[in-house]
Design a protein around this motif. Structure first.
Motif, PDB file in Angstrom:
ATOM      1  N   CYS A 297      -3.107  -0.736   7.034  1.00 25.46           N
ATOM      2  CA  CYS A 297      -3.180   0.206   5.867  1.00 25.46           C
ATOM      3  C   CYS A 297      -3.550  -0.316   4.615  1.00 25.46           C
ATOM      4  O   CYS A 297      -4.403   0.086   3.957  1.00 25.46           O
ATOM      5  CB  CYS A 297      -2.011   1.035   5.791  1.00 25.46           C
TER       6      CYS A 297
ATOM      7  N   TRP B 258      -7.150  -1.250   4.588  1.00 26.73           N
ATOM      8  CA  TRP B 258      -7.990  -0.205   4.481  1.00 26.73           C
ATOM      9  C   TRP B 258      -7.968   0.405   3.030  1.00 26.73           C
ATOM     10  O   TRP B 258      -8.863   0.535   2.483  1.00 26.73           O
ATOM     11  CB  TRP B 258      -7.422   0.893   5.542  1.00 26.73           C
ATOM     12  N   ILE B 259      -6.811   0.363   2.245  1.00 30.45           N
ATOM     13  CA  ILE B 259      -6.834   0.800   1.050  1.00 30.45           C
ATOM     14  C   ILE B 259      -7.320   0.012  -0.140  1.00 30.45           C
ATOM     15  O   ILE B 259      -7.994   0.178  -0.951  1.00 30.45           O
ATOM     16  CB  ILE B 259      -5.274   0.855   0.510  1.00 30.45           C
TER      17      ILE B 259
ATOM     18  N   VAL C 256     -10.937   0.656   0.005  1.00 31.31           N
ATOM     19  CA  VAL C 256     -11.279   2.078  -0.973  1.00 31.31           C
ATOM     20  C   VAL C 256     -11.019   1.580  -2.275  1.00 31.31           C
ATOM     21  O   VAL C 256     -11.923   2.223  -3.190  1.00 31.31           O
ATOM     22  CB  VAL C 256     -10.236   3.109  -0.505  1.00 31.31           C
ATOM     23  N   ALA C 257     -10.108   0.853  -2.651  1.00 29.17           N
ATOM     24  CA  ALA C 257      -9.899   0.503  -4.127  1.00 29.17           C
ATOM     25  C   ALA C 257     -11.047  -0.237  -4.771  1.00 29.17           C
ATOM     26  O   ALA C 257     -11.418   0.088  -5.944  1.00 29.17           O
ATOM     27  CB  ALA C 257      -8.538  -0.341  -4.322  1.00 29.17           C
TER      28      ALA C 257
ATOM     29  N   ALA D 180      -9.914   7.705   7.387  1.00 29.63           N
ATOM     30  CA  ALA D 180      -8.871   7.404   7.707  1.00 29.63           C
ATOM     31  C   ALA D 180      -8.220   7.979   8.946  1.00 29.63           C
ATOM     32  O   ALA D 180      -7.744   7.006   9.704  1.00 29.63           O
ATOM     33  CB  ALA D 180      -7.738   7.949   6.591  1.00 29.63           C
TER      34      ALA D 180
ATOM     35  N   ASN E 243     -12.454   0.122   7.883  1.00 29.46           N
ATOM     36  CA  ASN E 243     -12.909   1.096   6.906  1.00 29.46           C
ATOM     37  C   ASN E 243     -14.477   0.666   6.475  1.00 29.46           C
ATOM     38  O   ASN E 243     -15.250   1.440   6.133  1.00 29.46           O
ATOM     39  CB  ASN E 243     -12.183   0.804   5.838  1.00 29.46           C
TER      40      ASN E 243
END
Length: 140
Positions: free
Chosen positions: A12, A15-16, A19-20, A55, A94
């Motif tokens: 996770c 993955w985040i 996105v960031a 997600a 992602n």
């Protein structure tokens, strides 16, 4: 490799992180009107459906992605621990879905159209008039 809570959390985090990085690049871009913290919030709102879809599929494909990344890293002869593999897998999953979903028009979000830059000049396009039919070749 049997997944555990640590693997899920690091997956996770990867993955985040993707996105960031996406949000950061979009807010720094001069092609749209996003700026500052409000720009990040606006970007997240514009991308909400896309992010939720990614997600969902990343969560469903967790075990497969972990196995795939593990086999690729081992094939390359690298000796990474399972925690590192989990982070790489989350980031890669992602990134892969970002590229794949970009091909689907209903999931594509054009931020520059939804949040144009402040200096954007909008040029109105006049409606096109129907063209008259060509004159007949025969004259009476």
């Amino acid at each position: 490799m049997k997944p555990n809570l640590v693997h899920v959390l690091i997956y996770c985090a990867g993955w985040i992180l993707f996105v960031a990085a996406q949000a950061h690049n979009s807010v720094r871009s001069s092609a749209n009107g996003l700026d500052g913290w409000q720009g990040y919030v606006r970007w997240l709102k514009l991308q909400a459906v896309n992010l939720a879809t990614r997600a969902f599929f990343c969560a469903i494909l967790f075990a497969w992605v972990m196995q795939l990344v593990t086999s690729k890293i081992q094939t390359a002869g690298l000796g990474l621990e399972s925690n590192a593999i989990a982070g790489i897998a989350g980031y890669a999953a992602n990134a892969l879905l970002y590229q794949a979903f970009g091909l689907l028009p209903f999931l594509r979000v054009e931020v520059q159209d939804l949040a144009p830059p402040a200096n954007a000049q909008i040029v109105p396009v006049p409606p096109t008039l129907p063209t008259p039919p060509p004159p007949s070749e025969t004259r009476s």
